[in-house]
Design a protein around this motif. Structure first.
Motif, mmCIF file in Angstrom:
data_model
loop_
_atom_site.group_PDB
_atom_site.id
_atom_site.type_symbol
_atom_site.label_atom_id
_atom_site.label_comp_id
_atom_site.label_asym_id
_atom_site.label_seq_id
_atom_site.Cartn_x
_atom_site.Cartn_y
_atom_site.Cartn_z
ATOM 1 N N SER A 35 7.991 62.572 6.354
ATOM 2 C CA SER A 35 9.524 62.900 7.062
ATOM 3 C C SER A 35 10.022 64.109 6.367
ATOM 4 O O SER A 35 10.520 63.969 5.023
ATOM 5 C CB SER A 35 10.217 61.718 6.748
ATOM 6 O OG SER A 35 11.480 61.825 7.610
ATOM 7 N N ASP A 66 5.571 52.563 6.363
ATOM 8 C CA ASP A 66 6.455 51.060 7.068
ATOM 9 C C ASP A 66 7.268 50.425 6.151
ATOM 10 O O ASP A 66 8.297 50.065 6.551
ATOM 11 C CB ASP A 66 5.178 50.146 7.906
ATOM 12 C CG ASP A 66 6.091 49.137 8.571
ATOM 13 O OD1 ASP A 66 6.912 49.588 9.281
ATOM 14 O OD2 ASP A 66 5.440 48.191 8.658
ATOM 15 N N LEU A 69 10.255 52.434 5.202
ATOM 16 C CA LEU A 69 11.201 52.667 6.122
ATOM 17 C C LEU A 69 11.765 51.366 6.679
ATOM 18 O O LEU A 69 12.998 51.430 7.098
ATOM 19 C CB LEU A 69 10.561 53.357 7.030
ATOM 20 C CG LEU A 69 10.233 54.999 7.076
ATOM 21 C CD1 LEU A 69 9.373 55.090 8.351
ATOM 22 C CD2 LEU A 69 11.493 55.763 6.879
ATOM 23 N N PHE A 71 13.001 48.851 9.441
ATOM 24 C CA PHE A 71 13.453 49.393 10.787
ATOM 25 C C PHE A 71 14.374 50.781 10.968
ATOM 26 O O PHE A 71 14.616 51.143 11.848
ATOM 27 C CB PHE A 71 14.043 48.136 11.465
ATOM 28 C CG PHE A 71 13.249 47.035 12.014
ATOM 29 C CD1 PHE A 71 12.601 47.426 13.102
ATOM 30 C CD2 PHE A 71 12.811 45.951 11.254
ATOM 31 C CE1 PHE A 71 11.446 46.599 13.605
ATOM 32 C CE2 PHE A 71 12.023 44.968 11.677
ATOM 33 C CZ PHE A 71 11.531 45.185 12.969
ATOM 34 N N ASP A 72 14.463 51.406 9.740
ATOM 35 C CA ASP A 72 15.270 52.506 9.675
ATOM 36 C C ASP A 72 14.330 53.672 10.381
ATOM 37 O O ASP A 72 13.106 53.832 10.277
ATOM 38 C CB ASP A 72 15.567 53.070 8.191
ATOM 39 C CG ASP A 72 16.774 52.011 7.521
ATOM 40 O OD1 ASP A 72 17.201 51.223 8.532
ATOM 41 O OD2 ASP A 72 16.730 51.698 6.721
ATOM 42 N N GLN A 73 15.017 54.688 10.982
ATOM 43 C CA GLN A 73 14.154 55.809 11.560
ATOM 44 C C GLN A 73 14.790 57.049 10.736
ATOM 45 O O GLN A 73 15.818 57.208 10.489
ATOM 46 C CB GLN A 73 14.558 55.922 12.910
ATOM 47 C CG GLN A 73 13.659 55.168 13.960
ATOM 48 C CD GLN A 73 12.317 55.130 13.876
ATOM 49 O OE1 GLN A 73 11.801 56.304 13.613
ATOM 50 N NE2 GLN A 73 11.486 53.847 13.404
ATOM 51 N N ASP A 75 15.614 60.872 9.829
ATOM 52 C CA ASP A 75 16.133 62.033 10.487
ATOM 53 C C ASP A 75 15.108 62.940 11.162
ATOM 54 O O ASP A 75 15.418 63.571 12.167
ATOM 55 C CB ASP A 75 17.188 62.883 9.658
ATOM 56 C CG ASP A 75 18.381 61.995 9.294
ATOM 57 O OD1 ASP A 75 18.875 60.956 10.048
ATOM 58 O OD2 ASP A 75 19.086 62.171 8.216
ATOM 59 N N PRO A 77 11.327 63.842 12.464
ATOM 60 C CA PRO A 77 9.959 63.127 13.015
ATOM 61 C C PRO A 77 9.076 62.943 12.012
ATOM 62 O O PRO A 77 8.637 63.561 10.984
ATOM 63 C CB PRO A 77 9.384 64.014 13.923
ATOM 64 C CG PRO A 77 10.493 65.185 14.224
ATOM 65 C CD PRO A 77 11.542 65.339 12.972
ATOM 66 N N LEU A 78 8.500 61.664 12.111
ATOM 67 C CA LEU A 78 7.381 61.393 11.196
ATOM 68 C C LEU A 78 6.182 62.108 11.728
ATOM 69 O O LEU A 78 5.893 62.276 12.708
ATOM 70 C CB LEU A 78 7.022 59.720 11.466
ATOM 71 C CG LEU A 78 8.144 59.005 10.823
ATOM 72 C CD1 LEU A 78 7.842 57.532 11.068
ATOM 73 C CD2 LEU A 78 8.414 59.047 9.311
ATOM 74 N N LEU A 97 4.505 52.900 14.650
ATOM 75 C CA LEU A 97 5.493 53.359 13.564
ATOM 76 C C LEU A 97 6.493 54.483 14.029
ATOM 77 O O LEU A 97 7.433 54.624 13.556
ATOM 78 C CB LEU A 97 4.916 53.839 12.344
ATOM 79 C CG LEU A 97 5.797 53.987 10.977
ATOM 80 C CD1 LEU A 97 6.446 52.938 10.749
ATOM 81 C CD2 LEU A 97 4.911 54.728 10.046
ATOM 82 N N GLY A 98 6.100 55.148 15.104
ATOM 83 C CA GLY A 98 7.086 56.287 15.588
ATOM 84 C C GLY A 98 6.559 57.508 15.188
ATOM 85 O O GLY A 98 7.596 58.582 15.157
ATOM 86 N N PHE A 128 10.040 53.208 22.784
ATOM 87 C CA PHE A 128 9.770 53.607 21.567
ATOM 88 C C PHE A 128 8.162 53.669 21.398
ATOM 89 O O PHE A 128 7.741 54.443 20.232
ATOM 90 C CB PHE A 128 10.330 52.621 20.621
ATOM 91 C CG PHE A 128 9.801 51.097 21.041
ATOM 92 C CD1 PHE A 128 8.727 50.343 20.581
ATOM 93 C CD2 PHE A 128 10.819 50.235 21.826
ATOM 94 C CE1 PHE A 128 8.321 49.397 20.755
ATOM 95 C CE2 PHE A 128 10.475 49.109 22.003
ATOM 96 C CZ PHE A 128 9.383 48.413 21.608
#
Length: 170
Positions: A35, A66, A69, A71-73, A75, A77-78, A97-98, A128
């Motif tokens: 990140s 995972d 993080l 459930f936090d996203q 700032d 992009p991963l 994971l996003g 998502f």
């Protein structure tokens, strides 16, 4: 302000991890999850060490990210950076994971998942679950091929050495 790591640098980090895997007698596949310039996870494939099959470098690095993080996203992009094209299992985990960007060194013609991913239609009801917006390859390709060539000359299982030799010759 968080600095975003270049794809070249991200894949170079993954290759450094792959080198560690090779030094431990593993297939030289390494992955990092980032990140910005922060490493959230890094791993090499550990099939021989753990005596299991579902321990791909990308999956292990994604699991570490995972855990970091929850459930936090973040700032930024991963990013998933790997020295070998991710398989469908690992791409599915990355989507879950996003991960927004995937960078890799070398395609995996027999089991790479990027072409299949292009055919996937994300569920409209679950926004998502989205295809990574940036998937690119070819970063440090020759270095990755050399790693697979070294593995092919080693003492791993004959079938895996043949597979690695094929990757080295691409």
């Amino acid at each position: 302000m968080v600095r975003v790591m270049t794809p070249e640098h991200a894949v170079a980090l993954a290759l450094d991890v792959a080198e560690k895997g090779l030094a431990n007698g593993e297939m030289p596949i390494g992955a990092v999850v980032l990140s910005g310039d922060r490493v959230l996870g890094q791993a090499f494939t550990q099939e021989r060490t753990l005596r299991r099959r579902i321990v791909h470098a990308d999956l292990l690095a994604l699991e570490q990210a995972d855990m970091e993080l929850g459930f936090d996203q973040p700032d930024e992009p991963l990013v998933l950076a790997v020295n070998l094209e991710p398989c469908m299992m690992c791409l599915g985990a990355a989507i879950t994971l996003g991960v927004g960007r995937v960078y890799y060194a070398l395609e995996s013609p027999n089991d790479g998942g990027v072409d299949l991913l292009s055919k996937w239609q994300p569920p409209v009801e679950q926004s998502f679950f989205a295809r990574p917006s940036d998937i690119r390859s070819g970063f440090h390709r020759a270095r990755s091929q050399r790693l697979f060539g070294r593995y092919a000359e080693g003492n791993g299982p004959a079938g895996m050495r043949r597979w690695a030799a094929g990757l080295a010759a691409l």
